[in-house]
Design a protein around this motif. Structure first.
Motif, PDB file in Angstrom:
ATOM      1  N   ASN A  87       5.457   6.314   0.910  1.00  0.00           N
ATOM      2  CA  ASN A  87       5.971   5.357   1.870  1.00  0.00           C
ATOM      3  C   ASN A  87       5.249   4.023   1.656  1.00  0.00           C
ATOM      4  O   ASN A  87       4.056   3.904   1.901  1.00  0.00           O
ATOM      5  CB  ASN A  87       5.721   5.908   3.284  1.00  0.00           C
TER       6      ASN A  87
ATOM      7  N   ASP B  77       0.172  -3.839   3.231  1.00  0.00           N
ATOM      8  CA  ASP B  77      -1.229  -3.508   3.501  1.00  0.00           C
ATOM      9  C   ASP B  77      -1.773  -4.405   4.606  1.00  0.00           C
ATOM     10  O   ASP B  77      -1.901  -5.618   4.424  1.00  0.00           O
ATOM     11  CB  ASP B  77      -2.042  -3.701   2.220  1.00  0.00           C
TER      12      ASP B  77
ATOM     13  N   LYS C 109       0.862  -1.175   0.000  1.00  0.00           N
ATOM     14  CA  LYS C 109       0.000   0.000   0.000  1.00  0.00           C
ATOM     15  C   LYS C 109       0.896   1.222   0.000  1.00  0.00           C
ATOM     16  O   LYS C 109       1.872   1.282   0.738  1.00  0.00           O
ATOM     17  CB  LYS C 109      -0.824  -0.035   1.280  1.00  0.00           C
ATOM     18  N   ASN C 110       0.556   2.179  -0.856  1.00  0.00           N
ATOM     19  CA  ASN C 110       1.335   3.417  -0.916  1.00  0.00           C
ATOM     20  C   ASN C 110       0.673   4.464  -0.032  1.00  0.00           C
ATOM     21  O   ASN C 110      -0.394   4.964  -0.323  1.00  0.00           O
ATOM     22  CB  ASN C 110       1.401   3.901  -2.368  1.00  0.00           C
ATOM     23  N   THR C 111       1.313   4.779   1.056  1.00  0.00           N
ATOM     24  CA  THR C 111       0.752   5.781   1.964  1.00  0.00           C
ATOM     25  C   THR C 111       1.287   7.153   1.582  1.00  0.00           C
ATOM     26  O   THR C 111       2.085   7.278   0.656  1.00  0.00           O
ATOM     27  CB  THR C 111       1.139   5.494   3.425  1.00  0.00           C
ATOM     28  N   GLU C 112       0.866   8.148   2.302  1.00  0.00           N
ATOM     29  CA  GLU C 112       1.303   9.504   1.987  1.00  0.00           C
ATOM     30  C   GLU C 112       2.806   9.631   2.087  1.00  0.00           C
ATOM     31  O   GLU C 112       3.435   9.056   2.962  1.00  0.00           O
ATOM     32  CB  GLU C 112       0.639  10.501   2.950  1.00  0.00           C
TER      33      GLU C 112
END
Length: 490
Positions: free
Chosen positions: A104, A108, A98-101
């Motif tokens: 990063n 997931d 998962k690409n977070t803000e």
RNA sequence: CGGGGUAUAGCGUAGUCCGGUUAGCGCGCCUGGUUUGGGACCAGGAGGUCGCAGGUUCGAAUCCUGCUACCCCGACCA
């Protein structure tokens, strides 16, 4: 490239990576102890693969492929097997990132697998789970299957080629109607390995069985080939296991006999790995670099033209191209290094480092005299050979080199193998002159453990061939049926 | 996981103890020339977040704190 090779030759693993592999993968612990096999190194592995595969097929086996991931539940069915491998398994728990803000990347947390997957450390479990569906009757047997694959074992300590986290190997898994047949298969395959080691790798080996403590997890008997490296340490180079009915019982694999009786099947498994490349390097190499047996060298002969301009190169090519064709027709692999970016002396050193068995240098001088300089890698000797005789000369020389390096390795092993009857002498020799030691042992795990703790030497195998004289255990004085093979091992 | 060590350019390293010019050297790499029968020579050139993060200081590769990775020795192992 060759800088420091001489000084470092005592520590082979130091220079493998300059020679054939690149191991500097990891800023990241996830690939700790893995290796990149460079093209030239991989070419050696391909030669080994091709020959082994041929031998497997000649003994009636076929290749198949099973999945990399093994459901955890499969893995926990055979108790001693799971005990043997549980501590070194890589486990897949999630299936998505998962690409977070801030870019990063995280795992997931919503993508958790219901059942974890084990990255295969060996394939017995998934294969036996499959065999259950393949086998109903004695008519379905035997099943003689091999797999070429990668496996992962999360070893606490890795060593390039000898014990990497991920390695390439072949694993044979067979199922039989009778115990006798399964044992015969197990013995047949250890003999195939021994023949490959000696005739192709030019590496003498001792065939034997493992003691209880060294036996494969889940096996009733483990056969091994043990080789001695130049530094006096032993290397287990291939194993073949008689698995009894352990996996058949664990995975409920039964068949109906002619008499309509239900029986569990009998099994074997056997494997060799890229460790063999380490064995090859450590068996023959010298301060100049690799020495490869002609039967496994990616190229057996290299021609090096010595020229100052294009005209000279053209003249040389014209003369030697027919020779190269002739050699290739005989099945000899030849490389012609026309590069003008390196000088001849550089090339000489480079091909020595890579272990090309034969080098032929051809310059204007030789075109006139009609004789070429032929250098052999094993002894570094050079001789001038008339053009008309060159092809036959090379053909014979390749055989000669193959025999010579085998004989050299065998002689070295014989001079460092000793019969020992007292434990004091044993300790002294292990310390001062490492190699194989044949000594009497009372057959108990306690004595084996004691010797291991005090000397670091282990029982490499209980040899199958040779003198079977009885005697007394060098430690306890209790009776011994035969001498067993001790050494410090990698 | 226990003991020891290391981290500076692609590789090998000096400098760190005792903070102070533009972080030095060898190999390799690029350009030009001379060379070419055993790893060529000369000249010029490119290449560095000094493992990461934070702190002390006018100033940190150097001192302090934390972290990470790798190597060696054990346990484990094809």
């Amino acid at each position: 490239m060759s800088k420091g090779l001489t000084k470092r030759s005592e520590n082979y693993s130091q220079w493998y990576n300059e020679l054939v592999v690149k191991a500097d993968l990891a800023e990241n612990s996830a690939v700790r102890g893995s290796m990149v096999i460079k093209p030239y190194g991989y070419a050696i592995w391909e030669r080994m693969q091709a020959q082994l595969d041929k031998m497997f097929k000649e003994t009636g086996h076929m290749n198949a492929y099973f999945p990399l991931f093994i459901p955890k539940s499969f893995f926990s069915k055979e108790a001693s097997h799971v005990d043997g491998f549980a501590k070194e398994c890589a486990v897949v728990t999630h299936y998505r990132l998962k690409n977070t803000e801030g870019n990063n990347i995280i795992v997931d947390p919503d993508a958790k697998l219901e059942e974890e997957l084990i990255v295969r450390p060996t394939s017995e479990t998934i294969i036996w789970n499959t065999y259950k569906n393949w086998i109903q009757s004695y008519r379905d047997l035997p099943i003689l299957v091999n797999q070429w694959a990668n496996v992962v074992r999360w070893e606490m300590r890795t060593r390039l080629f000898l014990r990497t986290a991920e390695f390439l190997w072949q694993e044979g898994h067979t199922a039989h109607a009778t115990k006798k047949e399964a044992i015969e298969e197990t013995k047949q395959m250890i003999n195939v390995y021994a023949e490959f080691a000696e005739k192709w790798m030019a590496m003498p080996v001792i065939i034997g069985t493992k003691s209880d403590s060294e036996r494969f997890a889940g096996a009733e008997e483990t056969y091994t080939i043990e080789a001695l490296m130049q530094d006096g340490k032993a290397l287990q180079s291939g194993t073949s296991h008689f698995l009894g009915q352990n996996f058949a019982k664990a995975f409920d694999v039964k068949y109906l006999t002619k008499e309509n009786k239900e029986e569990f099947v009998w099994a074997s498994s056997w494997g060799v790995s890229t460790r063999l490349m380490g064995a090859l390097i450590m068996s023959h190499s010298d301060d100049q670099g690799l020495v490869l047996p002609p039967k496994l060298a990616p190229f057996q002969v290299v021609f090096i033209p010595i020229f100052k301009n294009d005209e000279q190169l053209a003249a040389i090519s014209e003369r030697i191209n027919p020779l190269i064709s002739e050699l290739r027709e005989k099945g000899i692999t030849v490389q012609f290094d026309k590069r003008d970016s390196q000088r001849p002396g550089f090339k000489f050193a480079e091909y020595e480092l890579k272990g090309y068995p034969i080098r032929v240098a051809v310059g204007p001088r030789d075109l006139e005299s009609g004789q070429y300089e032929v250098a052999r890698r094993d002894t570094l000797e050079k001789s001038f050979v008339a053009e008309a005789e060159l092809v036959d000369y090379i053909e014979n020389l390749l055989k000669d080199i193959q025999n010579n390096i085998f004989n050299k390795a065998k002689e070295r092993r014989e001079t460092t193998t000793q019969m020992v009857d007292s434990y004091d002498e044993f300790k002294k020799i292990i310390e001062e002159k490492p190699g194989f030691i044949l000594a009497h042992w009372d057959g108990t795990e306690e004595t084996e453990e004691l010797i291991k703790n005090e000397t670091k030497a282990t029982i490499r195998c209980i040899p199958i061939e040779g003198n079977k004289e009885e005697g007394k255990c060098m430690v306890t004085g209790k009776p011994s049926k035969q001498r067993v093979l001790f050494a410090k091992a990698y």
